[in-house]
Design an enzyme around this catalytic site. Structure first.
Site, PDB file in Angstrom:
ATOM      1  N   CYS A  67      71.559  49.842  68.918  1.00 51.17           N
ATOM      2  CA  CYS A  67      70.999  48.646  68.276  1.00 51.17           C
ATOM      3  C   CYS A  67      70.040  47.882  69.180  1.00 51.17           C
ATOM      4  O   CYS A  67      68.945  47.504  68.761  1.00 51.17           O
ATOM      5  CB  CYS A  67      72.110  47.730  67.758  1.00 51.17           C
ATOM      6  SG  CYS A  67      73.168  47.010  69.034  1.00 51.17           S
ATOM      7  N   HIS A 118      76.319  43.573  68.306  1.00 50.74           N
ATOM      8  CA  HIS A 118      75.323  44.257  67.473  1.00 50.74           C
ATOM      9  C   HIS A 118      74.153  43.315  67.203  1.00 50.74           C
ATOM     10  O   HIS A 118      74.328  42.115  67.043  1.00 50.74           O
ATOM     11  CB  HIS A 118      75.929  44.704  66.139  1.00 50.74           C
ATOM     12  CG  HIS A 118      75.004  45.569  65.344  1.00 50.74           C
ATOM     13  ND1 HIS A 118      74.743  46.877  65.677  1.00 50.74           N
ATOM     14  CD2 HIS A 118      74.261  45.311  64.242  1.00 50.74           C
ATOM     15  CE1 HIS A 118      73.889  47.386  64.809  1.00 50.74           C
ATOM     16  NE2 HIS A 118      73.573  46.455  63.929  1.00 50.74           N
ATOM     17  N   HIS A 130      68.055  47.911  61.438  1.00 52.83           N
ATOM     18  CA  HIS A 130      68.891  48.052  62.626  1.00 52.83           C
ATOM     19  C   HIS A 130      69.302  49.500  62.833  1.00 52.83           C
ATOM     20  O   HIS A 130      69.055  50.363  61.988  1.00 52.83           O
ATOM     21  CB  HIS A 130      70.138  47.165  62.505  1.00 52.83           C
ATOM     22  CG  HIS A 130      71.098  47.612  61.445  1.00 52.83           C
ATOM     23  ND1 HIS A 130      72.396  47.965  61.711  1.00 52.83           N
ATOM     24  CD2 HIS A 130      70.957  47.769  60.103  1.00 52.83           C
ATOM     25  CE1 HIS A 130      73.009  48.306  60.586  1.00 52.83           C
ATOM     26  NE2 HIS A 130      72.156  48.190  59.602  1.00 52.83           N
TER      27      HIS A 130
END
Length: 159
Positions: A67, A118, A130
């Site tokens: 990420c 994240h 993402h």
């Protein structure tokens, strides 16, 4: 009798006025605002849809992303330098309330433990671009059952 009717009409009018004011106030929200630069950034990131996820993917490579390597890579093209980890990226830029997200904002989540783990790029319409551990680079709703409960904060780093 006449006073009762006047009172009811005034009461109904007041309620209607409050309702219309609330609708007008929310329609002036800056949520989902986009600039030519933020639209370009999202479109650039979308070129990598489907690229596989790899935890700890090295900075600068395009054969796999985690990420934060993905957000770091995309923003680097637009001369925004981001740290390597999601938790470090969460301290950059300006904090943005969820109701005022704009395309290109970084959105942060706590997927395990007590720290941010994240990061994604807000793509408008409650969507984020993402790197998903199961799908690679993808677009997902930040209001899905999974992500909604894990949302922590957002930051604006794009000028």
């Amino acid at each position: 009798m006449r006073k009762k009717w006047i009172k009811r009409i005034v009461s109904a009018s007041l309620c209607a006025a409050i309702g219309f004011t609330a609708v007008a106030a929310t329609s002036n929200s800056k949520a989902d605002a986009a600039t030519p630069k933020s639209i370009e950034l999202i479109n650039y990131g979308k070129k990598y849809l489907g690229v596989p996820y790899r935890f700890g993917a090295p900075s600068g490579v395009t054969y796999a992303f985690d990420c934060s390597s993905f957000t770091q890579f995309v923003f680097k093209k637009y001369e925004v330098s981001l740290p390597r980890t999601a938790v470090a990226q969460a301290s950059k830029g300006v904090k943005v309330d969820k109701g005022y997200l704009s395309m290109g904002d970084l959105v942060f989540f706590r997927t395990s433990g007590s720290r941010i783990s994240h990061v994604g790029i807000y793509a408008g319409n409650n969507q984020m671009l993402h790197s998903s551990s199961s799908k690679g680079i993808t677009i997902t709703s930040i209001n899905s059952t999974y992500w909604k409960s894990k949302y922590v904060t957002a930051r604006r780093v794009l000028n």
